[in-house]
Write a protein that holds these residues in place. Sequence first.
Motif, short mmCIF file in Angstrom:
data_model
loop_
_atom_site.label_atom_id
_atom_site.label_comp_id
_atom_site.label_asym_id
_atom_site.label_seq_id
_atom_site.Cartn_x
_atom_site.Cartn_y
_atom_site.Cartn_z
N UNK A 1 -80.23 -127.20 16.17
CA UNK A 1 -81.07 -127.95 17.12
C UNK A 1 -80.87 -129.46 16.94
N UNK A 2 -80.78 -129.91 15.71
CA UNK A 2 -80.56 -131.34 15.47
C UNK A 2 -79.13 -131.74 15.86
N UNK B 1 -73.54 -121.90 22.38
CA UNK B 1 -73.89 -120.48 22.40
C UNK B 1 -75.35 -120.28 22.01
N UNK B 2 -75.83 -121.03 21.04
CA UNK B 2 -77.22 -120.90 20.62
C UNK B 2 -78.17 -121.27 21.75
N UNK C 1 -81.69 -119.36 21.56
CA UNK C 1 -82.00 -119.33 20.14
C UNK C 1 -82.54 -120.65 19.63
N UNK C 2 -82.22 -121.75 20.35
CA UNK C 2 -82.75 -123.06 19.96
C UNK C 2 -83.23 -123.77 21.21
N UNK D 1 -80.74 -122.72 36.51
CA UNK D 1 -79.46 -123.36 36.16
C UNK D 1 -79.56 -124.39 35.05
N UNK D 2 -80.64 -125.15 35.02
CA UNK D 2 -80.74 -126.20 34.01
C UNK D 2 -80.93 -125.63 32.61
N UNK D 3 -81.32 -124.36 32.50
CA UNK D 3 -81.47 -123.74 31.20
C UNK D 3 -80.12 -123.40 30.58
N UNK D 4 -79.12 -123.14 31.45
CA UNK D 4 -77.78 -122.77 30.97
C UNK D 4 -77.83 -121.58 30.02
N UNK D 5 -78.66 -120.59 30.36
CA UNK D 5 -78.82 -119.41 29.53
C UNK D 5 -78.42 -118.17 30.32
N UNK D 6 -78.06 -117.10 29.62
CA UNK D 6 -77.67 -115.88 30.33
C UNK D 6 -78.81 -115.38 31.22
#
Length: 249
Positions: free
Chosen positions: A198-199, A242-243, A248-249, A133-138
């Motif tokens: 990322x920044x 979304x990234x 992706x980042x 969950x903490x990744x918040x990724x698909x």
Amino acid sequence: MLSQNFIEGCDRLNSATTEAEITTAIQRFIENKGFWSFNLGYLDTVNHSTNDAPLKWISTMDSEWEEHYMNEGYDAVDFAVRELRKERPSPILVGYELLKQKQTLTPTEEKYLKEASEANWQNGAVIPLGSLPMDNKPPVGIGVASDLKAEAFQKNWKEQSTEVLIFMNYMNQVLSQSMASLLYDIEALTVREKDCLAFLALGLRPDAIGDKLFIATVTVNLHISTARRKLKATTNAHAVAKAIRLNLI
């Protein structure tokens, strides 16, 4: 000590960019580990809620079985897909023989597992990848299939699982951009576009990002604008979100 098969597999992954190259890299690795096929699947939680997210995949599954699987709605009873929808998915072993020994199956589950066995998916392993969950990724996972019977399969899994788990998690890291492009129709981001996002995610303004990257503010804004377009995002915050979700980042 890691095997030569593992090292060669990682080398193939590092150079893979197309679906064919990704498929070949994974397939060669798993064949040397006693498996004959795989499904690499994502739940599209970028555009849907986790419970309703449709399954997208890269697979070596037989096309006729794949069509039958979707027509029968087997994704609703597939133990692999169910595991990915959990808050904290875990690696599991699946197969008619294995699960029949452990639990009572519903008629639909039994029908699905028997038909999968007839399609040579006798037993297999499902490996969730990077979906905490903490990744918040698909949620993403890979299922590897074997035509071995339960006892032989469990023995093989005990011997091979360490390298298989490491390899699959490594694959998920190095191929995140390729997976996003293939499964979500996302145009590849450049290194600079990723850096700028990322920044942004860290709260920096474009002028500060320019100072970090030694480029002009107008160039930073151009990179961000291009990345936003590629990600089909409406705002900078949306692009960053979304990234992150697409790893992706």
